[in-house]
Scaffold this active site. Structure first.
Site, short mmCIF file in Angstrom:
data_model
loop_
_atom_site.label_atom_id
_atom_site.label_comp_id
_atom_site.label_asym_id
_atom_site.label_seq_id
_atom_site.Cartn_x
_atom_site.Cartn_y
_atom_site.Cartn_z
N THR A 479 38.51 41.41 44.43
CA THR A 479 39.55 41.03 43.37
C THR A 479 38.52 40.73 42.40
O THR A 479 37.29 40.49 42.71
CB THR A 479 40.36 39.63 43.50
OG1 THR A 479 39.76 38.69 43.77
CG2 THR A 479 41.43 40.07 44.65
N CYS A 480 38.83 40.90 40.88
CA CYS A 480 37.94 40.75 39.88
C CYS A 480 37.86 39.03 39.42
O CYS A 480 38.52 38.94 38.48
CB CYS A 480 38.11 41.69 38.60
SG CYS A 480 39.87 41.64 37.96
N ASP A 481 37.93 38.43 40.52
CA ASP A 481 37.92 36.74 40.17
C ASP A 481 36.99 36.12 40.89
O ASP A 481 36.80 36.42 42.24
CB ASP A 481 39.37 36.56 40.73
CG ASP A 481 39.71 35.05 40.29
OD1 ASP A 481 39.08 34.06 40.57
OD2 ASP A 481 40.80 34.89 39.63
#
EC number: 4.1.1.19
Length: 599
Positions: A479-481
């Site tokens: 995820t881009c988190d």
């Protein structure tokens, strides 16, 4: 160092290590890597969630056998009963095997919503159904209908208004009332992360005054005969048994007082959940056994019944986590190691290098076992100095690259020389030498309790277990988190293997994920559930893979969150020629997880 990734602590003998592989300790003892390869041969990629119905059955049998043994030991007159709380896992690939496994024990279901009650009414046969949580008139009416269908159902009231609604529905429908239970708000609360589920300030249950008012209302409306159960819950996954003993005494006396008031059909105490599951790989966090838990319940309630001169109550439990946690394992491939760029082949050494670069090169060439730790410390100091020189403009980008590569090579070489059994010295600098493992999964989707409450889960590779893991590991999801990371914790260090992903696969398993993780998982970045499969053993003890539920297609995910997928396809189709659009449409009908050589 963590020995065998702590399987002797958390696995309850469900898994064993043989020939460097993690295997199921059951019948033909298949390795987990063989299960992974079998399902991937069918072209299912990405993360995989394996469910093991035999482990559901094992836990159900343990629960009933242990309680019934304690009943026999203490000559207890009441019976033992259990229901599974559907909130823990409502998925049919879990629930249907659970119902089948529990049939011989008459293992029931607990519902906390209308949707869950429909599941229980549809699939439960003759086993008990209990209904907890806040209820409106429709839900209570459903309970009456379930009774009409022949179900052994108990509506457990959370407040006086629910009792008033039961009375109202009984008068309006002329249907026979289901059994009625009263959830009592105890003074005592539990222990652990979910202790606030119980206690005097809990959002659930009736106070002493309300219990007496409820009994008066039942008497006034000729419904006393349907009062069959009192219920309490002092917290999920209790790490200490002491609060349970206090709660048993309190609820036991409430039960006896109601019996002596005239509640002749009151016959059961539902003690809720609370049985803990061991999630730790490093040390045991639960200070009691199932046998001790069951014995305390039986012994305490027997003594109170004798003291008060009432019959010993039947016992109900709702220990969903205990039944389900061990039954599912998430396995995901490692996509990338972030030190992979630090290979000797990437060095760009010049004819004349800065002195510190030359020193790093000499440290790498001259390292021996006797000086490995010293040289590793020196290399880290040199790297710090070189990075400062870069910031000041005294060395160029090639020099910086060479410094990073040489330092990484020195660290790897030092670790291989040292073959350390005691990692205490390395812990001081693990933040400098840890490896980042990029895994093809979403923490938010598959391990939401880690993200939400920092719940530990046992983590280990499923192969290479005949080799010493030497890299302190930080795990990244796709995820881009920034929250999608399981950071290296020097107090609970996870070490994984140094592998060449261009030459071999490396899979990581996450264990004890069968409770709540499926149902709490969120579509962060629109990643859906992993591909799921049930692992069944036939009569010959051989493995069969059943009930494969593929990870959701992108088009279905978009539909789930209320996009008009026909509109999406129409707009895209207008802007692309036929050939390009056909490629794009194929992507729409694939899942969101990454596709690489080992994905």
């Amino acid at each position: 160092m963590l020995k065998n990734f702590g399987i002797d602590i958390w696995s309850n003998n469900n898994f064993i290590i043989e020939e460097g592989k993690l295997k199921l300790n059951y019948k033909s003892k298949p390795s987990l890597i063989s299960l992974v390869k079998s399902i991937r041969d069918k072209n299912y990629k990405g993360p995989l969630l394996f469910r093991f119905p035999h482990l559901i059955e094992k836990q159900i049998n343990r629960l009933y056998d242990t309680y019934n043994s304690a009943i026999k030991e203490y000559s207890y007159k009441g019976s033992f009963n259990a229901v599974f709380p559907l909130k823990v896992n409502q998925y049919p690939t879990f629930i249907k095997p659970l119902i089948k496994a529990g049939e011989k024990h008459n293992y029931g279901l607990e519902a906390g919503s209308k949707a869950e009650l429909f599941i229980a009414m549809t699939y439960n046969k003759n086993a008990p159904i209990t209904v907890n949580g806040f209820k409106d008139k429709e839900m209570i009416h459903l309970g009456f209908i379930a009774k009409k269908m022949g179900h052994n159902i108990t509506l457990i009231i959370e407040g006086l208004n629910e009792l008033e609604t039961i009375i109202e529905v009984a008068k309006e429908t002329k249907l026979e009332s289901p059994n009625i239970g009263i959830r009592v708000r105890l003074f005592n609360s539990g222990s652990g992360a979910w202790a606030k589920s119980g206690g005097i300030d809990s959002k659930f249950g009736l106070s002493s005054t309300e219990i007496l008012e409820a009994y008066d209302q039942l008497e006034k409306n000729n419904l006393c005969e349907y009062l069959t159960m009192i219920h309490f819950h002092i917290g999920s996954s209790m790490n200490s048994i002491k609060p349970l003993k206090n709660a048993l005494k309190e609820s036991g006396h409430i039960y006896a007082e109601l019996k002596n008031l005239g509640a002749t059909n009151l016959s059961a105490i539902n003690i809720g959940g609370g049985l803990a599951v061991e999630y730790s790989q490093f040390n045991r966090t639960i200070n009691y056994s199932l046998q001790e838990f069951a014995s305390d319940v039986i012994f305490t309630l027997k003594n109170i019944a004798k003291q008060k001169g009432v019959e010993e109550p039947n016992i109900f439990t709702e220990s969903g986590r205990f039944i389900s946690a061990s039954s599912a394992v998430l396995i995901t491939p490692v996509l990338e190691l972030f030190s992979a760029e630090y290979e000797a082949a990437h060095l760009r050494l010049k004819k004349k290098n800065p002195p510190l670069i030359e020193e790093l090169n000499e440290l790498f060439k001259d390292m021996k076992k006797r000086n490995a730790l010293e040289y590793m410390h020196d290399s880290i100091d040199h790297l710090d100095s070189l990075l400062k020189l870069f910031d000041l403009g005294y060395i160029d980008l090639e020099d910086r690259s060479n410094a990073e590569i040489l330092t990484n090579l020195i660290i790897k070489k030092a670790i291989s020389f040292l073959e350390v059994d005691d990692y205490e010295e390395l812990k001081r600098i693990d933040n400098k030498i840890q490896e980042k493992y990029l895994l093809n999964f979403s923490i938010f989707q598959s391990l939401p309790d880690f993200w939400g409450i920092k719940q530990e889960f046992p983590i280990m590779p499923i192969t290479h277990l005949d080799k010493k893991p030497t890299r302190s590991a930080s795990i990244w999801d796709i995820t881009c988190d920034s929250d999608g990371e399981i950071e290296f914790n020097p107090n609970k260090p996870l070490y994984l293997h140094d592998v060449d992903l261009d030459k071999e696969e490396y899979f990581i398993g996450f264990f004890q994920v069968g409770a709540y993780q499926d149902v709490l998982g969120m579509k962060h970045n629109l990643f859906s559930h992993p591909t799921e499969v049930n692992v069944i053993f036939n009569k010959n003890g051989e493995v069969e893979l059943e009930d494969v539920v593929e990870s959701q297609k992108i088009i279905d995910i978009l539909d789930d969150i209320d996009y008009d997928t026909n509109e999406i396809k129409s707009i895209l189709n207008e802007k692309l020629d036929k050939n390009i659009y056909s490629i794009l449409e194929n992507y729409l009908y694939d899942n969101s997880y990454l596709k690489t050589t080992w994905s």
